[in-house]
Design a protein around this motif. Structure first.
Motif, PDB file in Angstrom:
ATOM      1  N   PHE A 157       0.834  -1.197   0.000  1.00  0.00           N
ATOM      2  CA  PHE A 157       0.000   0.000   0.000  1.00  0.00           C
ATOM      3  C   PHE A 157       0.870   1.249   0.000  1.00  0.00           C
ATOM      4  O   PHE A 157       0.607   2.213  -0.730  1.00  0.00           O
ATOM      5  N   SER A 158       1.909   1.248   0.825  1.00  0.00           N
ATOM      6  CA  SER A 158       2.795   2.396   0.937  1.00  0.00           C
ATOM      7  C   SER A 158       3.498   2.680  -0.385  1.00  0.00           C
ATOM      8  O   SER A 158       3.619   3.834  -0.808  1.00  0.00           O
ATOM      9  N   GLU A 159       3.953   1.629  -1.044  1.00  0.00           N
ATOM     10  CA  GLU A 159       4.629   1.806  -2.333  1.00  0.00           C
ATOM     11  C   GLU A 159       3.673   2.388  -3.368  1.00  0.00           C
ATOM     12  O   GLU A 159       4.053   3.247  -4.174  1.00  0.00           O
ATOM     13  N   LEU A 160       2.429   1.908  -3.348  1.00  0.00           N
ATOM     14  CA  LEU A 160       1.428   2.428  -4.274  1.00  0.00           C
ATOM     15  C   LEU A 160       1.149   3.901  -3.990  1.00  0.00           C
ATOM     16  O   LEU A 160       1.095   4.722  -4.912  1.00  0.00           O
ATOM     17  N   TRP A 161       0.973   4.252  -2.720  1.00  0.00           N
ATOM     18  CA  TRP A 161       0.675   5.635  -2.356  1.00  0.00           C
ATOM     19  C   TRP A 161       1.814   6.557  -2.767  1.00  0.00           C
ATOM     20  O   TRP A 161       1.575   7.639  -3.319  1.00  0.00           O
ATOM     21  N   GLN A 162       3.036   6.136  -2.519  1.00  0.00           N
ATOM     22  CA  GLN A 162       4.179   6.995  -2.854  1.00  0.00           C
ATOM     23  C   GLN A 162       4.325   7.174  -4.364  1.00  0.00           C
ATOM     24  O   GLN A 162       4.674   8.260  -4.837  1.00  0.00           O
ATOM     25  N   ARG A 163       4.039   6.127  -5.106  1.00  0.00           N
ATOM     26  CA  ARG A 163       4.163   6.229  -6.561  1.00  0.00           C
ATOM     27  C   ARG A 163       3.137   7.218  -7.130  1.00  0.00           C
ATOM     28  O   ARG A 163       3.450   7.986  -8.034  1.00  0.00           O
ATOM     29  N   TYR A 164       1.911   7.165  -6.595  1.00  0.00           N
ATOM     30  CA  TYR A 164       0.849   8.027  -7.119  1.00  0.00           C
ATOM     31  C   TYR A 164       0.520   9.156  -6.149  1.00  0.00           C
ATOM     32  O   TYR A 164      -0.599   9.653  -6.139  1.00  0.00           O
ATOM     33  N   ALA A 165       1.490   9.582  -5.356  1.00  0.00           N
ATOM     34  CA  ALA A 165       1.265  10.625  -4.353  1.00  0.00           C
ATOM     35  C   ALA A 165       0.622  11.891  -4.926  1.00  0.00           C
ATOM     36  O   ALA A 165      -0.287  12.450  -4.310  1.00  0.00           O
ATOM     37  N   PRO A 166       1.040  12.383  -6.101  1.00  0.00           N
ATOM     38  CA  PRO A 166       0.393  13.597  -6.638  1.00  0.00           C
ATOM     39  C   PRO A 166      -1.111  13.428  -6.857  1.00  0.00           C
ATOM     40  O   PRO A 166      -1.859  14.405  -6.772  1.00  0.00           O
ATOM     41  N   LEU A 167      -1.557  12.211  -7.125  1.00  0.00           N
ATOM     42  CA  LEU A 167      -2.994  11.959  -7.280  1.00  0.00           C
ATOM     43  C   LEU A 167      -3.672  11.817  -5.926  1.00  0.00           C
ATOM     44  O   LEU A 167      -4.725  12.407  -5.674  1.00  0.00           O
ATOM     45  N   PHE A 168      -3.078  11.014  -5.031  1.00  0.00           N
ATOM     46  CA  PHE A 168      -3.707  10.746  -3.748  1.00  0.00           C
ATOM     47  C   PHE A 168      -3.750  11.980  -2.847  1.00  0.00           C
ATOM     48  O   PHE A 168      -4.641  12.100  -2.011  1.00  0.00           O
ATOM     49  N   ARG A 169      -2.785  12.901  -3.019  1.00  0.00           N
ATOM     50  CA  ARG A 169      -2.792  14.115  -2.215  1.00  0.00           C
ATOM     51  C   ARG A 169      -4.024  14.969  -2.495  1.00  0.00           C
ATOM     52  O   ARG A 169      -4.511  15.673  -1.635  1.00  0.00           O
ATOM     53  N   SER A 170      -4.468  14.923  -3.725  1.00  0.00           N
ATOM     54  CA  SER A 170      -5.542  15.843  -4.122  1.00  0.00           C
ATOM     55  C   SER A 170      -6.720  15.132  -4.774  1.00  0.00           C
ATOM     56  O   SER A 170      -7.424  15.724  -5.576  1.00  0.00           O
ATOM     57  N   TRP A 171      -6.941  13.860  -4.413  1.00  0.00           N
ATOM     58  CA  TRP A 171      -7.992  13.116  -5.107  1.00  0.00           C
ATOM     59  C   TRP A 171      -9.373  13.713  -4.856  1.00  0.00           C
ATOM     60  O   TRP A 171     -10.256  13.626  -5.706  1.00  0.00           O
ATOM     61  N   THR A 172      -9.571  14.380  -3.713  1.00  0.00           N
ATOM     62  CA  THR A 172     -10.873  15.011  -3.476  1.00  0.00           C
ATOM     63  C   THR A 172     -11.086  16.224  -4.374  1.00  0.00           C
ATOM     64  O   THR A 172     -12.223  16.650  -4.586  1.00  0.00           O
ATOM     65  N   ASP A 173     -10.000  16.783  -4.917  1.00  0.00           N
ATOM     66  CA  ASP A 173     -10.122  17.930  -5.816  1.00  0.00           C
ATOM     67  C   ASP A 173     -10.553  17.524  -7.219  1.00  0.00           C
ATOM     68  O   ASP A 173     -10.815  18.383  -8.064  1.00  0.00           O
ATOM     69  N   LEU A 174     -10.614  16.218  -7.484  1.00  0.00           N
ATOM     70  CA  LEU A 174     -10.982  15.760  -8.824  1.00  0.00           C
ATOM     71  C   LEU A 174     -12.469  15.958  -9.117  1.00  0.00           C
ATOM     72  O   LEU A 174     -12.893  15.822 -10.257  1.00  0.00           O
ATOM     73  N   THR A 175     -13.247  16.297  -8.094  1.00  0.00           N
ATOM     74  CA  THR A 175     -14.693  16.404  -8.283  1.00  0.00           C
ATOM     75  C   THR A 175     -15.059  17.454  -9.325  1.00  0.00           C
ATOM     76  O   THR A 175     -16.071  17.321 -10.016  1.00  0.00           O
ATOM     77  N   GLY A 176     -14.245  18.487  -9.442  1.00  0.00           N
ATOM     78  CA  GLY A 176     -14.561  19.537 -10.402  1.00  0.00           C
ATOM     79  C   GLY A 176     -14.013  19.281 -11.784  1.00  0.00           C
ATOM     80  O   GLY A 176     -14.176  20.118 -12.668  1.00  0.00           O
ATOM     81  N   ILE A 177     -13.358  18.143 -11.973  1.00  0.00           N
ATOM     82  CA  ILE A 177     -12.732  17.854 -13.257  1.00  0.00           C
ATOM     83  C   ILE A 177     -13.534  16.845 -14.048  1.00  0.00           C
ATOM     84  O   ILE A 177     -13.903  17.075 -15.203  1.00  0.00           O
ATOM     85  N   ASP A 178     -13.819  15.708 -13.425  1.00  0.00           N
ATOM     86  CA  ASP A 178     -14.525  14.646 -14.124  1.00  0.00           C
ATOM     87  C   ASP A 178     -15.211  13.751 -13.091  1.00  0.00           C
ATOM     88  O   ASP A 178     -14.535  13.045 -12.344  1.00  0.00           O
ATOM     89  N   PRO A 179     -16.541  13.758 -13.025  1.00  0.00           N
ATOM     90  CA  PRO A 179     -17.253  12.928 -12.045  1.00  0.00           C
ATOM     91  C   PRO A 179     -16.899  11.451 -12.151  1.00  0.00           C
ATOM     92  O   PRO A 179     -16.908  10.736 -11.147  1.00  0.00           O
ATOM     93  N   GLU A 180     -16.581  10.973 -13.350  1.00  0.00           N
ATOM     94  CA  GLU A 180     -16.250   9.556 -13.514  1.00  0.00           C
ATOM     95  C   GLU A 180     -14.967   9.213 -12.777  1.00  0.00           C
ATOM     96  O   GLU A 180     -14.828   8.121 -12.228  1.00  0.00           O
ATOM     97  N   LEU A 181     -14.011  10.148 -12.742  1.00  0.00           N
ATOM     98  CA  LEU A 181     -12.772   9.914 -12.013  1.00  0.00           C
ATOM     99  C   LEU A 181     -13.058   9.777 -10.522  1.00  0.00           C
ATOM    100  O   LEU A 181     -12.461   8.942  -9.839  1.00  0.00           O
ATOM    101  N   VAL A 182     -13.965  10.584 -10.031  1.00  0.00           N
ATOM    102  CA  VAL A 182     -14.342  10.509  -8.624  1.00  0.00           C
ATOM    103  C   VAL A 182     -14.949   9.144  -8.321  1.00  0.00           C
ATOM    104  O   VAL A 182     -14.656   8.532  -7.289  1.00  0.00           O
ATOM    105  N   ASP A 183     -15.793   8.652  -9.221  1.00  0.00           N
ATOM    106  CA  ASP A 183     -16.400   7.340  -9.033  1.00  0.00           C
ATOM    107  C   ASP A 183     -15.348   6.248  -8.954  1.00  0.00           C
ATOM    108  O   ASP A 183     -15.425   5.344  -8.114  1.00  0.00           O
TER     109      ASP A 183
END
Length: 257
Positions: A157-183
């Motif tokens: 889990f840690s390796e996955l989080w670190q690899r995609y950290a730029p996404l996981f840091r701001s995944w709640t901000d994706l709501t204004g970009i594409d609802p499907e991504l949020v899903d």
């Protein structure tokens, strides 16, 4: 670095124009029939691999090894750009500059920045699916999970989080970009929390604990712990991984461990 009016590299453009119509149809058919795995809780299946992690233009043709390497370079460059500038401040120009390629080459694989983000989120969800599968098969020899089982999963889990950290840091901000991504992100976290809940050993203390709530709380703890360590500039080292493992193991399996 190229500009919006620059054509793709000659060799790449020639190669891509040489794709036959039949190959394009084959790629389209494969794209529509890629396998997925259906979680037992009935939610929409997550991607089974990174096969779907391609941009709209690239999904319409068969990618050879050189094409997949170029696409990988663009995906990796996007992660660097998102990390340095944030998603909203990143431009296509930043991505092609980091990838050392041209705008023309970029548009062979992705329609725009949003298309690139969609591919990355799909890829991250596909890799998270392997963690979901591992949770559903713990422990390997039957019986209750061992500390080593949990440590292996927490490390993954840690390796996955670190690899995609730029996404996981701001995944709640994706709501204004594409609802499907949020899903996709919501279902990824929900399914993984449900898999964690399945690992809880019945509590003999007499205190009430809802497995679903515990699974979600544990996943949130792991996510926020990585976020705060990353924010404070502290390393996610062996001590951090072992401590997280012991906390999860005591909460789920053996309070005396």
């Amino acid at each position: 670095m190229g500009s919006p009016g620059v054509q793709p590299d000659a060799a790449t453009a020639t190669q891509e124009r040489g794709r036959s119509a039949g190959a394009k149809k084959t790629a389209t058919a494969k794209a529509s029939s890629r396998s997925t795995s259906t979680p037992p809780n009935g939610s929409r299946a997550l991607p089974a691999s990174d096969a779907d992690a391609v941009g709209a233009p690239a999904s319409k043709r068969v990618l050879r090894s050189q094409g997949r390497r170029t696409m990988r370079k663009l995906l990796d460059a996007a992660m660097v750009a998102f990390d340095q500038r944030g998603y909203h401040n990143t431009r296509v120009n930043d991505v092609v500059e980091i990838a050392k390629t041209s705008h023309g080459t970029f548009y062979l694989y992705f329609s725009n920045k949003e298309d690139l983000l969609r591919a990355l989120v799909t890829e991250a969800a596909g890799e998270a699916h392997s963690l979901y599968d591992e949770l559903n098969t713990l422990p390997a020899d039957g019986g209750k999970p061992q500390w080593e089982d949990v440590h292996r999963w927490v490390t993954a889990f840690s390796e996955l989080w670190q690899r995609y950290a730029p996404l996981f840091r701001s995944w709640t901000d994706l709501t204004g970009i594409d609802p499907e991504l949020v899903d996709i992100m919501r279902e990824t976290f929900t399914d993984m929390a449900a898999a964690l809940a399945k690992q809880i050993v019945p509590d003999s203390s007499g205190h009430f604990m809802d497995p679903d709530v515990a699974g979600m709380a544990t996943l949130a703890m792991l996510d926020r712990f990585h976020y705060f360590l990353d924010f404070s500039g502290r390393p996610i080292d062996d001590a951090a991984l072992e401590t997280m493992t012991t906390m999860v193991y005591r909460a789920f399996v053996d309070p005396n461990a």
